[in-house]
Write an enzyme that holds these catalytic residues in place. Structure first.
Site, PDB file in Angstrom:
ATOM      1  N   ASP A 165       3.173   3.697   6.699  1.00  0.00           N
ATOM      2  CA  ASP A 165       2.549   3.202   8.046  1.00  0.00           C
ATOM      3  C   ASP A 165       3.381   2.794   9.035  1.00  0.00           C
ATOM      4  OD1 ASP A 165       2.838   0.738   6.589  1.00  0.00           O
ATOM      5  OD2 ASP A 165       1.461   0.273   8.259  1.00  0.00           O
ATOM      6  N   ASP A 205      14.318   0.032   2.651  1.00  0.00           N
ATOM      7  CA  ASP A 205      15.084  -0.397   3.774  1.00  0.00           C
ATOM      8  C   ASP A 205      16.234  -1.676   3.494  1.00  0.00           C
ATOM      9  OD1 ASP A 205      14.733  -0.117   6.670  1.00  0.00           O
ATOM     10  OD2 ASP A 205      14.148  -2.249   6.774  1.00  0.00           O
ATOM     11  N   ARG A 253      -0.707   6.619   7.429  1.00  0.00           N
ATOM     12  CA  ARG A 253      -0.537   6.556   6.043  1.00  0.00           C
ATOM     13  C   ARG A 253      -0.967   7.940   5.338  1.00  0.00           C
ATOM     14  NH1 ARG A 253       0.865   1.715   4.136  1.00  0.00           N
ATOM     15  NH2 ARG A 253       0.075  -0.227   5.081  1.00  0.00           N
ATOM     16  N   VAL A 268       9.622   5.645   9.946  1.00  0.00           N
ATOM     17  CA  VAL A 268       8.773   7.069   9.438  1.00  0.00           C
ATOM     18  C   VAL A 268       7.437   6.496   9.015  1.00  0.00           C
ATOM     19  CG1 VAL A 268      10.817   8.485   8.884  1.00  0.00           C
ATOM     20  CG2 VAL A 268       9.916   6.670   7.114  1.00  0.00           C
ATOM     21  N   GLU A 327       8.358   2.869  -5.561  1.00  0.00           N
ATOM     22  CA  GLU A 327       8.390   2.420  -4.117  1.00  0.00           C
ATOM     23  C   GLU A 327       8.167   3.642  -2.910  1.00  0.00           C
ATOM     24  OE1 GLU A 327       7.370   0.479  -2.172  1.00  0.00           O
ATOM     25  OE2 GLU A 327       8.822  -1.060  -1.358  1.00  0.00           O
ATOM     26  N   ASP A 328       7.901   3.294  -2.052  1.00  0.00           N
ATOM     27  CA  ASP A 328       7.527   4.199  -0.844  1.00  0.00           C
ATOM     28  C   ASP A 328       9.304   4.457  -0.170  1.00  0.00           C
ATOM     29  OD1 ASP A 328       7.704   1.856   0.388  1.00  0.00           O
ATOM     30  OD2 ASP A 328       5.666   2.090   1.486  1.00  0.00           O
ATOM     31  N   LYS A 376      16.775   4.354   3.244  1.00  0.00           N
ATOM     32  CA  LYS A 376      17.420   4.374   4.423  1.00  0.00           C
ATOM     33  C   LYS A 376      18.874   3.558   4.299  1.00  0.00           C
ATOM     34  CE  LYS A 376      13.469   3.744   7.586  1.00  0.00           C
ATOM     35  NZ  LYS A 376      12.804   2.589   8.562  1.00  0.00           N
ATOM     36  N   LYS A 413       0.799  -1.187  -0.015  1.00  0.00           N
ATOM     37  CA  LYS A 413       0.106   0.065  -0.112  1.00  0.00           C
ATOM     38  C   LYS A 413       1.074   1.232  -0.095  1.00  0.00           C
ATOM     39  CE  LYS A 413      -3.565  -1.959   3.175  1.00  0.00           C
ATOM     40  NZ  LYS A 413      -4.210  -1.770   4.472  1.00  0.00           N
ATOM     41  N   GLY A 414       1.911   1.171   0.613  1.00  0.00           N
ATOM     42  CA  GLY A 414       2.906   2.151   0.863  1.00  0.00           C
ATOM     43  C   GLY A 414       3.021   3.227  -0.261  1.00  0.00           C
TER      44      GLY A 414
HETATM   45  P1  IMP Z   1      12.914  -3.849   2.341  1.00  0.00           P
HETATM   46  O1  IMP Z   1      12.503  -5.021   1.526  1.00  0.00           O
HETATM   47  O2  IMP Z   1      13.667  -4.116   3.680  1.00  0.00           O
HETATM   48  O3  IMP Z   1      13.498  -2.685   1.782  1.00  0.00           O
HETATM   49  O4  IMP Z   1      11.547  -3.182   2.893  1.00  0.00           O
HETATM   50  C1  IMP Z   1      10.999  -2.371   2.481  1.00  0.00           C
HETATM   51  C2  IMP Z   1       9.485  -1.970   3.002  1.00  0.00           C
HETATM   52  O5  IMP Z   1       9.576  -2.048   4.397  1.00  0.00           O
HETATM   53  C3  IMP Z   1       8.797  -0.729   2.441  1.00  0.00           C
HETATM   54  O6  IMP Z   1       8.127  -0.934   1.157  1.00  0.00           O
HETATM   55  C4  IMP Z   1       8.078  -0.473   3.691  1.00  0.00           C
HETATM   56  O7  IMP Z   1       6.630  -1.048   3.409  1.00  0.00           O
HETATM   57  C5  IMP Z   1       8.646  -1.256   4.809  1.00  0.00           C
HETATM   58  N1  IMP Z   1       9.203  -0.009   5.602  1.00  0.00           N
HETATM   59  C6  IMP Z   1      10.444   0.018   5.733  1.00  0.00           C
HETATM   60  N2  IMP Z   1      10.792   1.071   6.560  1.00  0.00           N
HETATM   61  C7  IMP Z   1       9.772   1.647   6.929  1.00  0.00           C
HETATM   62  C8  IMP Z   1       9.484   2.699   7.678  1.00  0.00           C
HETATM   63  O8  IMP Z   1      10.210   3.505   8.424  1.00  0.00           O
HETATM   64  N3  IMP Z   1       8.126   2.976   7.824  1.00  0.00           N
HETATM   65  C9  IMP Z   1       7.480   2.472   7.000  1.00  0.00           C
HETATM   66  N4  IMP Z   1       7.165   1.338   6.247  1.00  0.00           N
HETATM   67  C10 IMP Z   1       8.646   0.865   6.214  1.00  0.00           C
HETATM   68 MG    MG Z   2       6.093  -1.233   0.945  1.00  0.00          MG
END
Ligand code: IMP
Ligand code: MG
Length: 183
Positions: A159, A103, A165, A153, A99-100, A131, A43-44
């Site tokens: 969220d 991480d 959101r 965040v 993408e939002d 990040k 959803k992000g």
């Molecule tokens: P990754 O696969 O670890 O890069 O995860 C990315 C996903 O983690 C994003 O699409 C978000 O849904 C979630 N996410 C990571 N950090 C945050 C945050 O600080 N706030 C909200 N969602 C986050």
């Molecule tokens: Mg996400």
């Protein structure tokens, strides 16, 4: 901040508006005369996808969404699951994933690879924020992105357990709120 659940604003409404326009203009330039498909990861990314889409003038623009979730199971590597897939096959298409936040990078690394395997002509990534200190898998971000500190965040689609959101900016959530909305 007035809302005690929030520590501070990390990216303002104004900065986000400017950034979406900037990305839209870059996409227009890069894909002039070509067809593109924006793929928002729900959803992000629902808010940022809407912003970037409206900043694009290219008439040959399609907008699709996917629902993906990633989770970490104990010490094992993160698993990325597709809960809702595209309506049309990405074969031969110019895909731009919106993408939002990036991480660990696992979600995007996996989704990009999947598009390549399904025969997309090109795959790019536009991420609202990242990040860098949390990265475990390398991902190329093809458009400007906000680098943020290692904080949870919320807002602008992001969220914390489905809370916040709807905020028109990106803010760090307070320690107290992390406990309050913990599941
Ligand atoms: P990754 O696969 O670890 O890069 O995860 C990315 C996903 O983690 C994003 O699409 C978000 O849904 C979630 N996410 C990571 N950090 C945050 C945050 O600080 N706030 C909200 N969602 C986050
Ligand atoms: Mg996400």
């Amino acid at each position: 901040m007035q809302n005690k659940d929030l520590k501070q604003i990390i990216i303002t409404e104004e900065q986000l508006k400017i950034r979406a326009k900037e990305i839209g203009a870059l996409i227009d330039k890069k894909y002039e005369g070509k067809e593109i498909t924006l793929v928002g990861l729900l959803k992000g990314s629902y808010v940022f996808t809407a912003d970037v889409a409206r900043a694009i003038s290219n008439p040959n623009t399609k907008v699709e969404f996917m629902v993906v979730s990633s989770y970490k199971n104990g010490a094992s590597v993160g698993v990325v699951t597709i809960n809702l897939d595209l309506k049309e096959s990405p074969k031969g298409k110019n895909i731009i994933i919106i993408e939002d936040i990036v991480d660990s990078g696992r979600t995007l690394a996996k989704i990009k690879q999947m598009f390549i395997e399904r025969g997309a002509n090109s795959v790019e990534i536009a991420a609202m924020c990242t990040k860098p200190s949390r990265r475990e898998e390398h991902v190329d971000l093809d458009y400007p992105t906000f680098e943020i500190p290692n904080e949870i965040v919320v807002g602008y689609g992001l969220d914390y357990n489905e809370m916040y959101r709807h905020l028109p900016y990106v803010a760090a959530i307070s320690e107290k709120a992390l406990g309050k909305y913990k599941k």
